[in-house]
Design a protein around this motif. Sequence first.
Motif, PDB file in Angstrom:
ATOM      1  N   UNK A 108      69.098  36.146 -12.177  1.00 44.97           N
ATOM      2  CA  UNK A 108      68.216  35.493 -11.199  1.00 44.97           C
ATOM      3  C   UNK A 108      67.728  34.163 -11.799  1.00 44.97           C
ATOM      4  N   UNK A 109      68.318  33.071 -11.329  1.00 44.99           N
ATOM      5  CA  UNK A 109      68.120  31.756 -11.947  1.00 44.99           C
ATOM      6  C   UNK A 109      67.008  30.973 -11.251  1.00 44.99           C
ATOM      7  N   UNK A 110      66.007  30.576 -12.019  1.00 45.57           N
ATOM      8  CA  UNK A 110      65.031  29.593 -11.572  1.00 45.57           C
ATOM      9  C   UNK A 110      65.447  28.222 -12.062  1.00 45.57           C
ATOM     10  N   UNK A 111      65.123  27.188 -11.304  1.00 41.81           N
ATOM     11  CA  UNK A 111      65.708  25.866 -11.558  1.00 41.81           C
ATOM     12  C   UNK A 111      64.617  24.795 -11.699  1.00 41.81           C
ATOM     13  N   UNK A 112      63.889  24.770 -12.809  1.00 39.40           N
ATOM     14  CA  UNK A 112      62.878  23.716 -13.007  1.00 39.40           C
ATOM     15  C   UNK A 112      63.540  22.395 -13.416  1.00 39.40           C
ATOM     16  N   UNK A 113      64.034  21.684 -12.403  1.00 38.68           N
ATOM     17  CA  UNK A 113      64.786  20.452 -12.620  1.00 38.68           C
ATOM     18  C   UNK A 113      63.860  19.344 -13.136  1.00 38.68           C
ATOM     19  N   UNK A 114      64.473  18.246 -13.553  1.00 37.28           N
ATOM     20  CA  UNK A 114      63.685  17.085 -13.985  1.00 37.28           C
ATOM     21  C   UNK A 114      62.704  17.442 -15.082  1.00 37.28           C
ATOM     22  N   UNK A 115      61.430  17.160 -14.864  1.00 42.26           N
ATOM     23  CA  UNK A 115      60.402  17.484 -15.849  1.00 42.26           C
ATOM     24  C   UNK A 115      59.562  18.681 -15.463  1.00 42.26           C
ATOM     25  N   UNK A 135      65.770  30.626 -16.756  1.00 39.61           N
ATOM     26  CA  UNK A 135      65.453  29.290 -16.265  1.00 39.61           C
ATOM     27  C   UNK A 135      66.499  28.310 -16.765  1.00 39.61           C
ATOM     28  N   UNK A 136      67.065  27.530 -15.856  1.00 38.30           N
ATOM     29  CA  UNK A 136      67.939  26.419 -16.237  1.00 38.30           C
ATOM     30  C   UNK A 136      67.165  25.153 -15.909  1.00 38.30           C
TER      31      UNK A 136
END
Length: 236
Positions: free
Chosen positions: A148-155, A176-177
């Motif tokens: 189950x992937x969470x995607x905290x992109x950028x900062x 988290x990716x």
Amino acid sequence: MLFRSGRQVQRVLVCWMATPDALARAAEIGAQLVVAHESLYYPYDALVRVDNPPGWESWPTNRQRRELLQKNNLCLVRVHGSADEICIYDAFARQLGLGESMEGEGTARVFAIPPCPLRALVEHVKAATGMAAVRVAAPHGLDQMVSRVGLPWGGMALFVNVAYLQRLVALGCDVLVAGESDNYGMRYGAELGIPMIETSHEVSENQGLRVFASLLAEVLALPVESYVNPPVWQMI
């Protein structure tokens, strides 16, 4: 395109940040307008905050960027959150080969992947982003199974955005990716047994900015080039 000042724009450069290299490229292609995603000056959002240190305008990095804009007669516009919502977040998900989200909405979603060891996901992320190495927080080792992937992109994986990380935790992510993180940000999930794979702020957003540049070119009916800011660091 005509600015309210009467300035004619015939060519545009889109970039993640208006670094000297990006501004040099804008001048090289004969652009009149630079559309940057990140803050031009330091401290972050210096032009709108009220707590800047005295003399920030004269800091060498700030002065250098301003002088390059002036020397090359470039205008600059910043497009931040709206670009994230329009295309950057979704483009990062597509770049990683993630399908439909299973929980959440907007720019806070959890994506289902076939269960796999963390080490396999690490290799997948490296291949998808073209990165030779990534940073990994692996609280239960690289053989921990994730799905189950969470995607905290950028900062969004930085400690200042920990409330966003908590939203992903509440949605049930088990990995988290991220774009960019730091010690505090990585520890927030790690203490709950949630690993994090960090790419870089730039890498997680460059693909979306390519999409944004294409959309802008269509709307403005002008040549728009997307400049790819590389990561500032390297693994040695």
